[in-house]
Design a protein around this motif. Structure first.
Motif, short mmCIF file in Angstrom:
data_model
loop_
_atom_site.label_atom_id
_atom_site.label_comp_id
_atom_site.label_asym_id
_atom_site.label_seq_id
_atom_site.Cartn_x
_atom_site.Cartn_y
_atom_site.Cartn_z
N ALA A 9 -39.15 65.66 32.31
CA ALA A 9 -38.97 64.19 32.76
C ALA A 9 -37.51 64.22 33.01
CB ALA A 9 -39.02 63.44 31.64
N PRO A 10 -37.14 63.09 34.02
CA PRO A 10 -35.76 62.96 34.55
C PRO A 10 -34.98 62.36 33.15
CG PRO A 10 -37.17 61.22 35.40
CD PRO A 10 -38.18 62.16 34.59
N LEU A 11 -33.69 62.80 33.37
CA LEU A 11 -32.90 62.30 32.37
C LEU A 11 -32.39 60.93 32.35
CD1 LEU A 11 -30.11 65.36 32.39
CD2 LEU A 11 -31.78 64.86 30.65
N ILE A 12 -32.51 60.35 31.01
CA ILE A 12 -32.33 58.95 30.97
C ILE A 12 -30.46 58.89 30.87
CG2 ILE A 12 -32.33 56.99 29.31
CD1 ILE A 12 -35.05 58.04 28.62
N ARG A 13 -29.93 58.26 31.65
CA ARG A 13 -28.53 58.24 31.69
C ARG A 13 -28.10 57.11 32.46
NH1 ARG A 13 -28.51 63.63 35.36
NH2 ARG A 13 -28.65 62.63 37.68
N GLU A 14 -26.71 56.79 32.40
CA GLU A 14 -26.18 55.80 33.51
C GLU A 14 -26.16 56.23 34.76
OE1 GLU A 14 -22.33 53.07 34.23
OE2 GLU A 14 -22.63 54.30 32.68
N PRO A 15 -27.10 55.90 35.73
CA PRO A 15 -27.06 56.37 37.19
C PRO A 15 -25.65 56.40 37.81
CG PRO A 15 -28.17 54.25 37.17
CD PRO A 15 -27.73 54.55 35.82
N LEU A 16 -25.38 57.23 38.44
CA LEU A 16 -24.16 57.59 39.35
C LEU A 16 -24.37 56.90 40.67
CD1 LEU A 16 -23.33 61.22 38.29
CD2 LEU A 16 -22.53 58.92 37.22
N HIS A 17 -24.54 55.61 40.77
CA HIS A 17 -24.80 55.06 42.08
C HIS A 17 -23.46 55.17 42.84
CE1 HIS A 17 -28.67 53.54 41.07
NE2 HIS A 17 -28.43 52.68 40.15
N ALA A 18 -23.89 55.07 44.28
CA ALA A 18 -22.74 55.18 45.30
C ALA A 18 -22.83 53.93 46.28
CB ALA A 18 -23.13 56.43 46.18
N PRO A 19 -21.88 53.59 46.97
CA PRO A 19 -21.81 52.68 47.85
C PRO A 19 -23.07 52.91 49.04
CG PRO A 19 -19.66 53.18 47.73
CD PRO A 19 -20.42 54.22 46.96
#
Length: 338
Positions: A9-19
């Protein structure tokens, strides 16, 4: 290439979004929308990524085509417009209400058996007409009623209990979860509840794009191909007459596209090229141009997507700017030049 064995499963974390989109007014960047974007080539390899495409997130209604595939695999006999409606976030037009009612009748059921939340029609025009007619919220008018009617029909056909069909432990939802993992190629990270009351499965943006590509490249006659054909042949049944996702499918031959609340969209072409978009603040004004730009990066002819390039910004009633995708999504710019 696509694997048939789900990975972790993908990690549950604060996503590192970009502009991913800029609000440009009078030549000045007035605001920035953050998010994540993934583009897959026909071979399933990532050809572009912005932000965090591997963190766990909720696809919301963009996962409905996968849910519909699971129901067809479980014996749901719908096709054409009714199957498209089973994967819909509909506007509440008369055809949507009639179609959802018809699915219930095929199952020998009624609106009283639905367990989605009561709501007004999702479409602005339809909602205004509903209110003017003095009508209150109903389960049939709620934008997921087609999916819920199809879920009940699937349960009836399999002899599964109708009560509790939204419980993640119910046989229907277990069957859907299995197909989510199969098509995304990864284990589900978390299960929550969607706005309509149905279980909501968390995967990654990358996994969502893989699932769409698996659906559009499936062999004709398979459940995946049936769902793709239904949605492409009847895009307004999966959305509405004035919805951008239906217009996008009309503009790009063979494209399957599905939007979801909180700024999510997934789209895939018949050869497996696919894109998936998540706008961190949920803004549709960014979702539309970013999806269009991602499709250009996937190889779609730009001229087909000019109508989706970006919302105009007004000043004194006149255009003074626009919402535009970042340069990293420009087809002549390298991904590192965001």
């Amino acid at each position: 290439m696509f694997s048939s064995t789900p990975t972790d499963a993908p990690l549950i974390r604060e996503p590192l979004h970009a502009p991913v989109a800029h609000l440009v007014r009078g030549g000045v960047t007035e605001g920035v929308h953050y998010g994540s974007v993934v583009v897959l080539g026909a071979d399933g390899e990532v050809t572009l990524q912005l932000g965090d495409i591997e963190a766990a997130f909720y696809p919301r209604s963009a996962l409905k085509p996968v849910q519909a595939v699971a129901m067809v695999r479980a014996g749901l006999p719908l096709d054409g417009g009714l199957l498209s409606l089973a994967a819909a976030s509909h506007s509440g037009e008369e055809r949507h209400l009639v179609g959802s009612q018809h699915i219930l009748e095929l199952a020998g059921l009624s609106e009283d058996d639905l367990r989605n939340v009561e709501d007004m029609p999702y479409g602005a025009v339809q909602r205004d007409e509903w209110i003017r007619a003095g009508r209150g919220p109903s389960r049939l008018a709620q934008n997921c009623s087609g999916k819920h009617a199809a879920m009940l029909y699937t349960c009836k056909l399999n002899g599964w209990p109708l009560d509790g069909y939204l419980d993640p432990a119910h046989p229907l939802q277990q069957a859907i979860a299995e197909i989510v993992e199969d098509l995304t190629g990864q284990r589900i990270a978390q299960v929550s509840v969607d706005g309509c009351g149905a279980p909501l499965f968390s995967v990654s943006l990358h996994g969502l794009a893989r699932a769409a590509a698996r659906i559009t490249t499936a062999v004709p006659g398979t459940p995946e191909a049936k769902v793709a054909d239904a949605m492409r042949d009847f895009p307004e049944m999966a959305s509405g007459a004035d919805r951008d996702v239906a217009a996008l499918m009309h503009a790009v031959p063979g494209l399957l596209a599905k939007d979801g609340f909180e700024g999510v969209e997934v789209a895939a072409l018949p050869d497996g090229r696919a894109v998936a978009v998540k706008i961190s603040d949920g803004a549709n004004r960014a979702r539309v141009p970013v999806t269009a730009a991602a499709l250009v990066r996937a190889g779609v002819e730009p001229a087909r997507l000019t109508a989706f390039a970006g919302e105009r910004l007004l000043g004194g009633g006149e255009p003074v700017g626009e919402v535009r995708a970042v340069r990293a999504l420009d087809p002549v710019t390298l991904p590192a030049c965001a």
